[in-house]
Design a protein around this motif. Structure first.
Motif, PDB file in Angstrom:
ATOM      1  N   ALA A 132     -21.289 -17.478 -17.868  1.00  0.00           N
ATOM      2  CA  ALA A 132     -20.747 -16.922 -19.001  1.00  0.00           C
ATOM      3  C   ALA A 132     -19.140 -17.378 -18.818  1.00  0.00           C
ATOM      4  O   ALA A 132     -18.446 -17.296 -19.763  1.00  0.00           O
ATOM      5  CB  ALA A 132     -20.814 -15.312 -19.572  1.00  0.00           C
ATOM      6  N   HIS A 133     -18.753 -17.653 -17.578  1.00  0.00           N
ATOM      7  CA  HIS A 133     -17.495 -17.597 -17.280  1.00  0.00           C
ATOM      8  C   HIS A 133     -17.290 -18.820 -16.478  1.00  0.00           C
ATOM      9  O   HIS A 133     -16.675 -19.063 -15.415  1.00  0.00           O
ATOM     10  CB  HIS A 133     -16.795 -16.336 -16.475  1.00  0.00           C
ATOM     11  N   ALA A 147     -29.335 -13.821 -27.121  1.00  0.00           N
ATOM     12  CA  ALA A 147     -29.327 -14.085 -28.521  1.00  0.00           C
ATOM     13  C   ALA A 147     -30.962 -13.647 -28.930  1.00  0.00           C
ATOM     14  O   ALA A 147     -31.325 -14.303 -29.801  1.00  0.00           O
ATOM     15  CB  ALA A 147     -29.157 -15.677 -28.684  1.00  0.00           C
ATOM     16  N   LYS A 148     -31.343 -12.611 -28.443  1.00  0.00           N
ATOM     17  CA  LYS A 148     -32.650 -11.970 -29.113  1.00  0.00           C
ATOM     18  C   LYS A 148     -32.267 -10.580 -29.120  1.00  0.00           C
ATOM     19  O   LYS A 148     -33.276  -9.931 -29.287  1.00  0.00           O
ATOM     20  CB  LYS A 148     -33.613 -12.162 -27.813  1.00  0.00           C
ATOM     21  N   GLY A 149     -31.111 -10.212 -29.146  1.00  0.00           N
ATOM     22  CA  GLY A 149     -30.896  -8.772 -29.494  1.00  0.00           C
ATOM     23  C   GLY A 149     -30.778  -7.743 -28.580  1.00  0.00           C
ATOM     24  O   GLY A 149     -30.590  -6.511 -28.674  1.00  0.00           O
ATOM     25  N   LYS A 186     -14.308   1.413 -24.501  1.00  0.00           N
ATOM     26  CA  LYS A 186     -13.140   0.233 -24.180  1.00  0.00           C
ATOM     27  C   LYS A 186     -14.053  -0.588 -23.371  1.00  0.00           C
ATOM     28  O   LYS A 186     -15.003  -0.288 -22.642  1.00  0.00           O
ATOM     29  CB  LYS A 186     -12.065   0.818 -23.521  1.00  0.00           C
ATOM     30  N   LEU A 187     -13.337  -2.018 -23.285  1.00  0.00           N
ATOM     31  CA  LEU A 187     -13.804  -2.918 -22.634  1.00  0.00           C
ATOM     32  C   LEU A 187     -12.625  -4.086 -22.235  1.00  0.00           C
ATOM     33  O   LEU A 187     -11.927  -4.066 -23.215  1.00  0.00           O
ATOM     34  CB  LEU A 187     -15.090  -3.412 -23.014  1.00  0.00           C
ATOM     35  N   SER A 188     -12.845  -4.827 -21.525  1.00  0.00           N
ATOM     36  CA  SER A 188     -11.925  -6.067 -21.129  1.00  0.00           C
ATOM     37  C   SER A 188     -12.824  -7.191 -21.075  1.00  0.00           C
ATOM     38  O   SER A 188     -13.850  -7.407 -20.657  1.00  0.00           O
ATOM     39  CB  SER A 188     -10.994  -6.077 -19.715  1.00  0.00           C
ATOM     40  N   VAL A 189     -12.287  -8.206 -22.000  1.00  0.00           N
ATOM     41  CA  VAL A 189     -13.128  -9.508 -22.118  1.00  0.00           C
ATOM     42  C   VAL A 189     -11.848 -10.724 -22.036  1.00  0.00           C
ATOM     43  O   VAL A 189     -11.106 -10.606 -22.498  1.00  0.00           O
ATOM     44  CB  VAL A 189     -14.242  -9.526 -23.579  1.00  0.00           C
ATOM     45  N   TYR A 190     -12.499 -11.552 -21.279  1.00  0.00           N
ATOM     46  CA  TYR A 190     -11.698 -12.784 -21.210  1.00  0.00           C
ATOM     47  C   TYR A 190     -11.459 -13.697 -22.575  1.00  0.00           C
ATOM     48  O   TYR A 190     -12.413 -13.797 -23.457  1.00  0.00           O
ATOM     49  CB  TYR A 190     -12.188 -13.785 -19.880  1.00  0.00           C
ATOM     50  N   GLU A 191     -10.237 -14.125 -22.716  1.00  0.00           N
ATOM     51  CA  GLU A 191     -10.039 -14.875 -24.232  1.00  0.00           C
ATOM     52  C   GLU A 191     -10.812 -15.998 -24.401  1.00  0.00           C
ATOM     53  O   GLU A 191     -11.446 -16.505 -25.427  1.00  0.00           O
ATOM     54  CB  GLU A 191      -8.484 -15.274 -24.004  1.00  0.00           C
ATOM     55  N   LYS A 192     -11.016 -16.792 -23.078  1.00  0.00           N
ATOM     56  CA  LYS A 192     -12.137 -17.893 -23.144  1.00  0.00           C
ATOM     57  C   LYS A 192     -13.510 -17.425 -23.431  1.00  0.00           C
ATOM     58  O   LYS A 192     -14.148 -18.435 -23.639  1.00  0.00           O
ATOM     59  CB  LYS A 192     -11.815 -18.812 -21.854  1.00  0.00           C
ATOM     60  N   ILE A 216     -15.359 -16.613 -25.478  1.00  0.00           N
ATOM     61  CA  ILE A 216     -15.407 -16.472 -27.476  1.00  0.00           C
ATOM     62  C   ILE A 216     -16.648 -15.922 -27.687  1.00  0.00           C
ATOM     63  O   ILE A 216     -16.638 -15.091 -28.610  1.00  0.00           O
ATOM     64  CB  ILE A 216     -15.170 -17.931 -27.844  1.00  0.00           C
ATOM     65  N   SER A 217     -17.836 -16.278 -27.307  1.00  0.00           N
ATOM     66  CA  SER A 217     -19.112 -15.816 -27.832  1.00  0.00           C
ATOM     67  C   SER A 217     -19.230 -13.997 -27.553  1.00  0.00           C
ATOM     68  O   SER A 217     -19.479 -13.310 -28.168  1.00  0.00           O
ATOM     69  CB  SER A 217     -20.457 -16.425 -27.084  1.00  0.00           C
ATOM     70  N   ALA A 218     -18.524 -13.700 -26.130  1.00  0.00           N
ATOM     71  CA  ALA A 218     -18.493 -12.169 -26.156  1.00  0.00           C
ATOM     72  C   ALA A 218     -17.442 -11.646 -27.100  1.00  0.00           C
ATOM     73  O   ALA A 218     -17.890 -10.454 -27.527  1.00  0.00           O
ATOM     74  CB  ALA A 218     -18.149 -11.738 -24.708  1.00  0.00           C
ATOM     75  N   ILE A 219     -16.522 -12.261 -27.486  1.00  0.00           N
ATOM     76  CA  ILE A 219     -15.376 -11.655 -28.420  1.00  0.00           C
ATOM     77  C   ILE A 219     -16.078 -11.520 -29.676  1.00  0.00           C
ATOM     78  O   ILE A 219     -15.826 -10.296 -30.406  1.00  0.00           O
ATOM     79  CB  ILE A 219     -14.255 -12.485 -28.231  1.00  0.00           C
ATOM     80  N   GLU A 220     -16.801 -12.301 -30.386  1.00  0.00           N
ATOM     81  CA  GLU A 220     -17.259 -12.416 -31.319  1.00  0.00           C
ATOM     82  C   GLU A 220     -18.541 -11.262 -31.619  1.00  0.00           C
ATOM     83  O   GLU A 220     -18.760 -10.682 -32.439  1.00  0.00           O
ATOM     84  CB  GLU A 220     -17.951 -13.667 -31.726  1.00  0.00           C
ATOM     85  N   PHE A 221     -19.214 -11.133 -30.352  1.00  0.00           N
ATOM     86  CA  PHE A 221     -20.337 -10.235 -30.148  1.00  0.00           C
ATOM     87  C   PHE A 221     -19.692  -8.731 -30.175  1.00  0.00           C
ATOM     88  O   PHE A 221     -20.328  -7.942 -31.364  1.00  0.00           O
ATOM     89  CB  PHE A 221     -20.936 -10.295 -28.771  1.00  0.00           C
ATOM     90  N   TYR A 222     -18.577  -8.343 -29.579  1.00  0.00           N
ATOM     91  CA  TYR A 222     -17.878  -7.197 -29.844  1.00  0.00           C
ATOM     92  C   TYR A 222     -17.156  -6.945 -31.185  1.00  0.00           C
ATOM     93  O   TYR A 222     -17.270  -5.896 -31.861  1.00  0.00           O
ATOM     94  CB  TYR A 222     -16.817  -6.850 -28.599  1.00  0.00           C
ATOM     95  N   LYS A 223     -16.857  -7.940 -31.699  1.00  0.00           N
ATOM     96  CA  LYS A 223     -16.236  -7.660 -33.174  1.00  0.00           C
ATOM     97  C   LYS A 223     -16.981  -7.341 -34.186  1.00  0.00           C
ATOM     98  O   LYS A 223     -16.971  -6.823 -35.027  1.00  0.00           O
ATOM     99  CB  LYS A 223     -15.422  -9.041 -33.602  1.00  0.00           C
ATOM    100  N   LYS A 224     -18.400  -8.273 -33.911  1.00  0.00           N
ATOM    101  CA  LYS A 224     -19.518  -7.927 -34.914  1.00  0.00           C
ATOM    102  C   LYS A 224     -19.927  -6.277 -34.962  1.00  0.00           C
ATOM    103  O   LYS A 224     -20.412  -5.890 -35.643  1.00  0.00           O
ATOM    104  CB  LYS A 224     -20.659  -8.802 -34.675  1.00  0.00           C
ATOM    105  N   ALA A 225     -19.774  -5.799 -33.689  1.00  0.00           N
ATOM    106  CA  ALA A 225     -20.194  -4.462 -33.640  1.00  0.00           C
ATOM    107  C   ALA A 225     -18.790  -3.433 -33.437  1.00  0.00           C
ATOM    108  O   ALA A 225     -19.053  -2.373 -33.054  1.00  0.00           O
ATOM    109  CB  ALA A 225     -20.511  -4.240 -32.048  1.00  0.00           C
TER     110      ALA A 225
END
Length: 142
Positions: free
Chosen positions: A24-25, A82-84, A101-107, A109-118
């Protein structure tokens, strides 16, 4: 099935932790994760950890680690992503915590989108001093 971490899960969880962090990184050298492996292995059992166990064969294919309301990470085996499973782990802890709360690297992107969706929002940004990567602090309130 989601259940609480048991001591004999540690070997499987640590392999999952290392493999998913490296994949992932890809913008962070793999040695960074390898060098932190023993430290994480030592402190992980002290955290609040829930595992996602495959019902057919009992394999651990995902887990989430928490310290109070801070998500240290949600990890899902690459071939199960990607299976829920990540969403199920996140929904599970959202039921038992009033805020997260959490920290996520700016790069990452898939994790950021995952958390934004939640329904997580970006609260702030800073630099991870261990590797000079920009990261966001994200939060969610019930």
């Amino acid at each position: 099935m989601i259940r609480k971490f048991e001591e004999n899960d540690l070997t499987d969880i640590m392999k999952l932790w290392l493999d998913t962090n490296i994949s992932a990184h890809d913008f962070i050298p793999g040695d960074y994760w390898k060098n932190n492996f023993e430290m994480v292995k030592e402190i992980l059992p002290q955290a609040e950890v829930y595992v996602f166990e495959e019902e057919t064969d009992g394999q651990i294919v995902g887990f989430v680690g928490l310290t109070d309301n801070y998500i240290a990470g949600i990890f899902v085996r690459n071939d199960y992503q990607a299976k829920g499973i990540g969403s199920k782990l996140l929904d599970y802890i959202k039921e038992i915590k009033p805020s997260l709360k959490l920290s996520v690297y700016e790069k990452n992107i898939s994790a950021i989108e995952f958390y934004k969706k939640a329904d997580f929002i970006i609260e702030s940004e800073n630099i991870d001093e261990d590797n000079n990567e920009k990261e966001f602090t994200m939060s969610w309130i019930k």
